[in-house]
Write an enzyme that holds these catalytic residues in place. Structure first.
Site, PDB file in Angstrom:
ATOM      1  N   SER A 154     -55.020   4.489  29.333  1.00  0.00           N
ATOM      2  CA  SER A 154     -53.998   5.046  30.222  1.00  0.00           C
ATOM      3  C   SER A 154     -54.545   5.401  31.598  1.00  0.00           C
ATOM      4  O   SER A 154     -55.679   5.890  31.731  1.00  0.00           O
ATOM      5  CB  SER A 154     -53.438   6.321  29.587  1.00  0.00           C
ATOM      6  N   GLU A 156     -53.686   7.907  33.047  1.00  0.00           N
ATOM      7  CA  GLU A 156     -53.910   9.360  33.006  1.00  0.00           C
ATOM      8  C   GLU A 156     -55.407   9.688  32.988  1.00  0.00           C
ATOM      9  O   GLU A 156     -55.814  10.774  33.377  1.00  0.00           O
ATOM     10  CB  GLU A 156     -53.264   9.958  31.755  1.00  0.00           C
ATOM     11  N   TYR A 177     -54.372  15.115  26.278  1.00  0.00           N
ATOM     12  CA  TYR A 177     -54.026  13.703  26.054  1.00  0.00           C
ATOM     13  C   TYR A 177     -54.979  12.791  26.816  1.00  0.00           C
ATOM     14  O   TYR A 177     -55.541  11.841  26.252  1.00  0.00           O
ATOM     15  CB  TYR A 177     -52.575  13.456  26.500  1.00  0.00           C
TER      16      TYR A 177
HETATM   17  P1  NAP Z   1     -44.442   5.919  22.387  1.00  0.00           P
HETATM   18  O1  NAP Z   1     -43.107   5.306  22.686  1.00  0.00           O
HETATM   19  O2  NAP Z   1     -44.589   7.387  22.401  1.00  0.00           O
HETATM   20  O3  NAP Z   1     -44.884   5.362  20.935  1.00  0.00           O
HETATM   21  C1  NAP Z   1     -45.976   5.915  20.259  1.00  0.00           C
HETATM   22  C2  NAP Z   1     -46.086   5.264  18.902  1.00  0.00           C
HETATM   23  O4  NAP Z   1     -47.170   5.860  18.182  1.00  0.00           O
HETATM   24  C3  NAP Z   1     -44.837   5.454  18.020  1.00  0.00           C
HETATM   25  O5  NAP Z   1     -44.619   4.270  17.269  1.00  0.00           O
HETATM   26  C4  NAP Z   1     -45.261   6.594  17.102  1.00  0.00           C
HETATM   27  O6  NAP Z   1     -44.573   6.612  15.881  1.00  0.00           O
HETATM   28  C5  NAP Z   1     -46.708   6.209  16.877  1.00  0.00           C
HETATM   29  N1  NAP Z   1     -47.512   7.316  16.344  1.00  0.00           N
HETATM   30  C6  NAP Z   1     -47.595   8.590  16.814  1.00  0.00           C
HETATM   31  N2  NAP Z   1     -48.437   9.310  16.061  1.00  0.00           N
HETATM   32  C7  NAP Z   1     -48.892   8.487  15.083  1.00  0.00           C
HETATM   33  C8  NAP Z   1     -49.759   8.644  13.979  1.00  0.00           C
HETATM   34  N3  NAP Z   1     -50.336   9.821  13.717  1.00  0.00           N
HETATM   35  N4  NAP Z   1     -50.014   7.578  13.183  1.00  0.00           N
HETATM   36  C9  NAP Z   1     -49.410   6.390  13.425  1.00  0.00           C
HETATM   37  N5  NAP Z   1     -48.545   6.177  14.428  1.00  0.00           N
HETATM   38  C10 NAP Z   1     -48.293   7.219  15.246  1.00  0.00           C
HETATM   39  O7  NAP Z   1     -45.554   5.312  23.359  1.00  0.00           O
HETATM   40  P2  NAP Z   1     -45.497   4.008  24.284  1.00  0.00           P
HETATM   41  O8  NAP Z   1     -44.922   4.376  25.587  1.00  0.00           O
HETATM   42  O9  NAP Z   1     -44.958   2.879  23.512  1.00  0.00           O
HETATM   43  O10 NAP Z   1     -47.057   3.789  24.542  1.00  0.00           O
HETATM   44  C11 NAP Z   1     -47.847   2.984  23.665  1.00  0.00           C
HETATM   45  C12 NAP Z   1     -49.303   3.373  23.821  1.00  0.00           C
HETATM   46  O11 NAP Z   1     -49.709   3.145  25.170  1.00  0.00           O
HETATM   47  C13 NAP Z   1     -49.643   4.828  23.554  1.00  0.00           C
HETATM   48  O12 NAP Z   1     -50.933   4.878  22.997  1.00  0.00           O
HETATM   49  C14 NAP Z   1     -49.633   5.472  24.910  1.00  0.00           C
HETATM   50  O13 NAP Z   1     -50.445   6.626  24.913  1.00  0.00           O
HETATM   51  C15 NAP Z   1     -50.205   4.353  25.745  1.00  0.00           C
HETATM   52  N6  NAP Z   1     -49.799   4.304  27.135  1.00  0.00           N
HETATM   53  C16 NAP Z   1     -48.489   4.332  27.472  1.00  0.00           C
HETATM   54  C17 NAP Z   1     -48.118   4.219  28.800  1.00  0.00           C
HETATM   55  C18 NAP Z   1     -46.670   4.235  29.218  1.00  0.00           C
HETATM   56  O14 NAP Z   1     -46.405   4.450  30.409  1.00  0.00           O
HETATM   57  N7  NAP Z   1     -45.728   3.992  28.320  1.00  0.00           N
HETATM   58  C19 NAP Z   1     -49.095   4.090  29.786  1.00  0.00           C
HETATM   59  C20 NAP Z   1     -50.436   4.058  29.404  1.00  0.00           C
HETATM   60  C21 NAP Z   1     -50.770   4.146  28.072  1.00  0.00           C
HETATM   61  P3  NAP Z   1     -43.163   7.405  15.713  1.00  0.00           P
HETATM   62  O15 NAP Z   1     -42.113   6.441  16.156  1.00  0.00           O
HETATM   63  O16 NAP Z   1     -43.169   7.720  14.268  1.00  0.00           O
HETATM   64  O17 NAP Z   1     -43.234   8.616  16.603  1.00  0.00           O
HETATM   65  N1  GDD Z   2     -41.704  14.539  31.202  1.00  0.00           N
HETATM   66  C1  GDD Z   2     -41.315  15.185  32.314  1.00  0.00           C
HETATM   67  N2  GDD Z   2     -40.217  15.991  32.250  1.00  0.00           N
HETATM   68  N3  GDD Z   2     -42.020  15.009  33.444  1.00  0.00           N
HETATM   69  C2  GDD Z   2     -41.583  15.646  34.563  1.00  0.00           C
HETATM   70  C3  GDD Z   2     -40.466  16.475  34.557  1.00  0.00           C
HETATM   71  C4  GDD Z   2     -39.743  16.664  33.343  1.00  0.00           C
HETATM   72  O1  GDD Z   2     -38.762  17.372  33.259  1.00  0.00           O
HETATM   73  N4  GDD Z   2     -40.276  16.934  35.817  1.00  0.00           N
HETATM   74  C5  GDD Z   2     -41.248  16.426  36.573  1.00  0.00           C
HETATM   75  N5  GDD Z   2     -42.056  15.655  35.811  1.00  0.00           N
HETATM   76  C6  GDD Z   2     -43.268  14.956  36.286  1.00  0.00           C
HETATM   77  C7  GDD Z   2     -44.519  15.257  35.470  1.00  0.00           C
HETATM   78  O2  GDD Z   2     -45.066  16.534  35.848  1.00  0.00           O
HETATM   79  C8  GDD Z   2     -45.391  14.071  35.837  1.00  0.00           C
HETATM   80  O3  GDD Z   2     -46.093  14.341  37.035  1.00  0.00           O
HETATM   81  C9  GDD Z   2     -44.390  12.945  36.081  1.00  0.00           C
HETATM   82  O4  GDD Z   2     -43.090  13.559  36.149  1.00  0.00           O
HETATM   83  C10 GDD Z   2     -44.363  11.881  35.001  1.00  0.00           C
HETATM   84  O5  GDD Z   2     -44.248  12.518  33.753  1.00  0.00           O
HETATM   85  P1  GDD Z   2     -43.956  11.695  32.401  1.00  0.00           P
HETATM   86  O6  GDD Z   2     -42.790  10.820  32.591  1.00  0.00           O
HETATM   87  O7  GDD Z   2     -43.942  12.667  31.284  1.00  0.00           O
HETATM   88  O8  GDD Z   2     -45.206  10.686  32.304  1.00  0.00           O
HETATM   89  P2  GDD Z   2     -46.770  10.920  32.509  1.00  0.00           P
HETATM   90  O9  GDD Z   2     -47.152  10.248  33.787  1.00  0.00           O
HETATM   91  O10 GDD Z   2     -47.159  12.329  32.332  1.00  0.00           O
HETATM   92  O11 GDD Z   2     -47.385  10.124  31.263  1.00  0.00           O
HETATM   93  C11 GDD Z   2     -46.894   8.824  30.935  1.00  0.00           C
HETATM   94  O12 GDD Z   2     -47.676   7.853  31.593  1.00  0.00           O
HETATM   95  C12 GDD Z   2     -49.059   7.811  31.211  1.00  0.00           C
HETATM   96  C13 GDD Z   2     -49.738   6.707  32.037  1.00  0.00           C
HETATM   97  O13 GDD Z   2     -50.111   7.215  33.277  1.00  0.00           O
HETATM   98  C14 GDD Z   2     -46.980   8.685  29.419  1.00  0.00           C
HETATM   99  O14 GDD Z   2     -46.349   7.484  29.040  1.00  0.00           O
HETATM  100  C15 GDD Z   2     -48.429   8.621  28.939  1.00  0.00           C
HETATM  101  O15 GDD Z   2     -48.451   8.313  27.536  1.00  0.00           O
HETATM  102  C16 GDD Z   2     -49.140   7.532  29.716  1.00  0.00           C
HETATM  103  O16 GDD Z   2     -50.492   7.434  29.314  1.00  0.00           O
END
Ligand code: NAP
Ligand code: GDD
Length: 365
Positions: A154, A156, A177
């Site tokens: 990520s 992050e 995280y």
């Molecule tokens: P997500 O929608 O939150 O999906 C997370 C998945 O992990 C779900 O299928 C969840 O299952 C499963 N999971 C959670 N805890 C688990 C456990 N203990 N054992 C097995 N499975 C478990 O996340 P996503 O957005 O698809 O992201 C996929 C991956 O990429 C994650 O690792 C995330 O941290 C990473 N990532 C995401 C982003 C982004 O912007 N989306 C960016 C960078 C990295 P349930 O359905 O049961 O909750």
């Molecule tokens: N969730 C959330 N809810 N975020 C908020 C809110 C709110 O009400 N208001 C402002 N924010 C701001 C957060 O403080 C953050 O700076 C930004 O919106 C994005 O928040 P999220 O959408 O929760 O995503 P994230 O950037 O913290 O994390 C996501 O992206 C990562 C990759 O950079 C997640 O998908 C992570 O799993 C992933 O690794």
């Protein structure tokens, strides 16, 4: 089928190569659902590990699911396992015999990781280690050394290090995280260096879609836009509007995951659009698209501020572009509109249920 890897059955008299087999953790998540569709389109057999929950949470993949009683037709199969349970991981590797393993499972919400830090570390960091170790020992016992492993890293991890962030930018994580993702990143590098495992870290910047979880800021906003437009809600409570993110489309990003595992040598790659927008800019586009002014609806609520914030993420994806030939197809405005379009339609359906007295209009996502 475009770029199919083979069906394993004879077609024009010749025996096709066996189907490739993928194992996905986190298949029920946003990325898991897009990656499953992508791999099925490539001809793969896809196995997903799902964890037990008191309600089914397979909505994102229900459209692909085939009842196991028609198992001969199913190319996606689901199995119970958990990243906190090493024995289940090893058992399914031994049973499924995958060619590619995609570790997408995570407690993926940054703000929630401050509330449940040890659980987050156990699943995100130690969970990745458990899976890597299961893959390593499976290879040692079976000799199946061709297995390839993808780790969902990520942006992050860069935390407070200023943009543009590339593969050589130092990590400075700002949450449990992000620190856990750094550990998973280095475990993956270590298994590559120590055991020669084909293991890649995808350092993905934020990617969104109509399937995004409803408590991430983009989807929280587009759900509210739909509900406000249809008259189901009037206020939207948010935290820091000045944070800036490099937002892409999840459907584009799963292709990069797959491409990483198709290279001659394993490596780590940043995947990003190279464009960054503030939360406020997202609000402008999302509300403006349906003719609303976000300032009439958004209320700042301190509860949504984080103990430590990541202010500015903007990726440099030149390595992925050059080596993988990957580039994003969906731009920022198009992404926002795609999400708003779906959520307006969803709100219209909700309105029917509210009017019929089946659900309460106050139930906000
Ligand atoms: P997500 O929608 O939150 O999906 C997370 C998945 O992990 C779900 O299928 C969840 O299952 C499963 N999971 C959670 N805890 C688990 C456990 N203990 N054992 C097995 N499975 C478990 O996340 P996503 O957005 O698809 O992201 C996929 C991956 O990429 C994650 O690792 C995330 O941290 C990473 N990532 C995401 C982003 C982004 O912007 N989306 C960016 C960078 C990295 P349930 O359905 O049961 O909750
Ligand atoms: N969730 C959330 N809810 N975020 C908020 C809110 C709110 O009400 N208001 C402002 N924010 C701001 C957060 O403080 C953050 O700076 C930004 O919106 C994005 O928040 P999220 O959408 O929760 O995503 P994230 O950037 O913290 O994390 C996501 O992206 C990562 C990759 O950079 C997640 O998908 C992570 O799993 C992933 O690794």
């Amino acid at each position: 089928m475009e770029n199919a890897v083979g069906s394993g059955s004879a077609t024009n008299g010749e025996v096709a190569p066996p189907r490739k087999v993928a194992l996905i953790t986190g298949i029920t998540g946003q990325d898991g659902s897009y990656l499953t569709e992508f791999l099925l389109n490539k001809g793969y057999e896809v196995h997903g590990l799902i964890r037990r929950s008191s309600n089914f949470n397979t909505q994102r993949i229900d459209h692909i699911y085939v009842d196991p009683h028609n198992a001969h037709k199913a190319r996606m199969k689901l199995h119970y396992a958990d990243l906190s349970d090493a024995s289940s991981l090893r058992r399914w590797l031994d049973t499924i015999l995958p060619d590619e393993v995609y570790n997408l499972a995570a407690q993926s919400h940054v703000a929630v990781s401050f509330e449940i830090p040890d659980y987050t570390a156990d699943v995100v960091a130690t969970g990745a280690l458990r899976l890597l170790e299961a893959v390593r020992s499976h290879i040692a016992d079976s000799g199946r050394s061709h297995i390839r492993y993808y780790q969902a890293g990520s942006s992050e991890m860069f935390g407070s290090t200023p943009p543009p962030q590339s593969e050589t930018t130092p990590f400075h994580p700002r949450s449990p995280y992000a620190a856990s993702k750094c550990a998973a990143h280095w475990y993956t590098v270590n298994y590559r260096e120590a055991y020669g495992l084909y293991a890649c870290n995808g350092i993905l910047f934020n990617h969104e879609s109509p399937r995004r979880g409803e408590n991430f800021v983009t989807r929280k906003i587009t759900r509210a836009v739909g509900r406000i437009k249809i008259g189901l809600q009037s206020k939207l409570f948010l935290g820091n509007l000045q944070a800036s993110r490099d937002w892409g489309f999840a459907g584009d990003y799963v292709e990069a995951m797959w491409l990483m595992l198709q290279q001659e040598k394993p490596d780590d790659y940043v995947v990003a659009t190279e464009e960054s927008h503030t939360v406020e800019e997202f609000l402008e586009v999302a509300f403006g698209y349906v003719g609303l002014n976000w300032r009439d609806h958004v209320v700042i609520d301190k509860r949504y501020f984080r103990p430590a914030e990541v202010d500015n993420l903007k990726g440099d994806a030149s390595k992925a572009k050059k080596v993988l030939g990957w580039k994003p197809k969906v731009g920022f405005a198009q992404l926002v509109k795609m999400m708003v379009d779906q959520d307006v339609e969803m709100a219209k359906k909700e309105k029917v249920l509210v009017d019929a007295g089946y659900i309460d209009a106050q139930q906000q996502p």
